[in-house]
Design a protein around this motif. Sequence first.
Motif, PDB file in Angstrom:
ATOM      1  N   ILE A 200       0.834  -1.202   0.000  1.00  0.00           N
ATOM      2  CA  ILE A 200       0.000   0.000   0.000  1.00  0.00           C
ATOM      3  C   ILE A 200       0.867   1.250   0.000  1.00  0.00           C
ATOM      4  O   ILE A 200       0.593   2.232  -0.709  1.00  0.00           O
ATOM      5  CB  ILE A 200      -0.938  -0.004   1.217  1.00  0.00           C
ATOM      6  N   CYS A 201       1.944   1.208   0.782  1.00  0.00           N
ATOM      7  CA  CYS A 201       2.856   2.352   0.845  1.00  0.00           C
ATOM      8  C   CYS A 201       3.521   2.598  -0.506  1.00  0.00           C
ATOM      9  O   CYS A 201       3.655   3.737  -0.947  1.00  0.00           O
ATOM     10  CB  CYS A 201       3.909   2.085   1.926  1.00  0.00           C
ATOM     11  N   LEU A 202       3.934   1.511  -1.177  1.00  0.00           N
ATOM     12  CA  LEU A 202       4.541   1.651  -2.502  1.00  0.00           C
ATOM     13  C   LEU A 202       3.557   2.260  -3.499  1.00  0.00           C
ATOM     14  O   LEU A 202       3.930   3.109  -4.320  1.00  0.00           O
ATOM     15  CB  LEU A 202       5.014   0.289  -3.002  1.00  0.00           C
ATOM     16  N   LEU A 203       2.307   1.824  -3.436  1.00  0.00           N
ATOM     17  CA  LEU A 203       1.293   2.378  -4.332  1.00  0.00           C
ATOM     18  C   LEU A 203       1.119   3.869  -4.088  1.00  0.00           C
ATOM     19  O   LEU A 203       1.055   4.664  -5.037  1.00  0.00           O
ATOM     20  CB  LEU A 203      -0.034   1.645  -4.121  1.00  0.00           C
ATOM     21  N   THR A 206       4.228   5.734  -5.285  1.00  0.00           N
ATOM     22  CA  THR A 206       4.300   5.703  -6.745  1.00  0.00           C
ATOM     23  C   THR A 206       3.462   6.828  -7.346  1.00  0.00           C
ATOM     24  O   THR A 206       3.881   7.505  -8.300  1.00  0.00           O
ATOM     25  CB  THR A 206       3.814   4.344  -7.273  1.00  0.00           C
ATOM     26  N   LEU A 207       2.278   7.043  -6.790  1.00  0.00           N
ATOM     27  CA  LEU A 207       1.418   8.128  -7.262  1.00  0.00           C
ATOM     28  C   LEU A 207       1.922   9.483  -6.772  1.00  0.00           C
ATOM     29  O   LEU A 207       1.931  10.469  -7.514  1.00  0.00           O
ATOM     30  CB  LEU A 207      -0.015   7.892  -6.776  1.00  0.00           C
ATOM     31  N   TYR A 208       2.362   9.532  -5.520  1.00  0.00           N
ATOM     32  CA  TYR A 208       2.803  10.800  -4.929  1.00  0.00           C
ATOM     33  C   TYR A 208       4.004  11.377  -5.670  1.00  0.00           C
ATOM     34  O   TYR A 208       4.093  12.593  -5.898  1.00  0.00           O
ATOM     35  CB  TYR A 208       3.141  10.579  -3.455  1.00  0.00           C
ATOM     36  N   GLU A 209       4.953  10.517  -6.051  1.00  0.00           N
ATOM     37  CA  GLU A 209       6.167  11.004  -6.697  1.00  0.00           C
ATOM     38  C   GLU A 209       5.922  11.483  -8.129  1.00  0.00           C
ATOM     39  O   GLU A 209       6.827  12.020  -8.762  1.00  0.00           O
ATOM     40  CB  GLU A 209       7.236   9.912  -6.700  1.00  0.00           C
ATOM     41  N   GLN A 210       4.715  11.286  -8.647  1.00  0.00           N
ATOM     42  CA  GLN A 210       4.370  11.830  -9.962  1.00  0.00           C
ATOM     43  C   GLN A 210       3.895  13.279  -9.889  1.00  0.00           C
ATOM     44  O   GLN A 210       3.635  13.900 -10.925  1.00  0.00           O
ATOM     45  CB  GLN A 210       3.269  10.986 -10.621  1.00  0.00           C
TER      46      GLN A 210
END
Length: 224
Positions: A200-203, A206-210
């Motif tokens: 969940i943290c990776l997901l 992944t979105l946040y760093e965009q």
Amino acid sequence: VEGHAATVGADGVVHRDLFALSIFYLSLSLIISGVGFLKPNISTVVGKLYPEGDPRLDSGFTLFYAGINIGALFSSLICGYLGDTYGWGYGFGAAGVGMLAGLAVFITGQKYLQGHAEPPNPAALRRRLLGPLSVEWAIYLGAALALPVFWALMQLGHAVLWLQVLTMAAWLGWLSWYVTARCTPVQRQQMLACVFFVGICLLFFTLYEQTYGSWLLFNDRMLT
């Protein structure tokens, strides 16, 4: 029309300034290396300012993250405004000034950190590791040698993608073996719960760093 990494000729063709682009990637490599030293340590320093069980700990981390987010908000507004209005040399220059200001605040404010920002074992850092090199200088040398690796990887998107896929496959294989062969049933449940939260943290990240990359490009193209 001239830019920092490209020039539009009279024929309307964009000609990339490869040297400027290389310097840009080098700058990003330095930021990556610096953040690698900062992020694992700064949160630990904040946590150590409070004794175990101190009810002020949550408030301290709230202020810490609020400061980071406020800085991110105003830095994007200031640097974006200067870049659009006066040129991106001013925008990136303002970001550099902000980083130097942050470093100055950290250095001058170390007296308030109660020694937690200092190495816990200075003697271990002075130990010889590679001939005349101490452990501390070996770390600095490793960080310097990693810069060209970062610089190259940022320009090899497909290679990085496959490297990530292979790393994930290897990690999943090891994890499957570990939880099956080395864990008790209770430990296995705990490990699988950790894996779920890690996923969940990776997901999320992944979105946040965009936020400052593909999301901006998407919005810009949708609005135009």
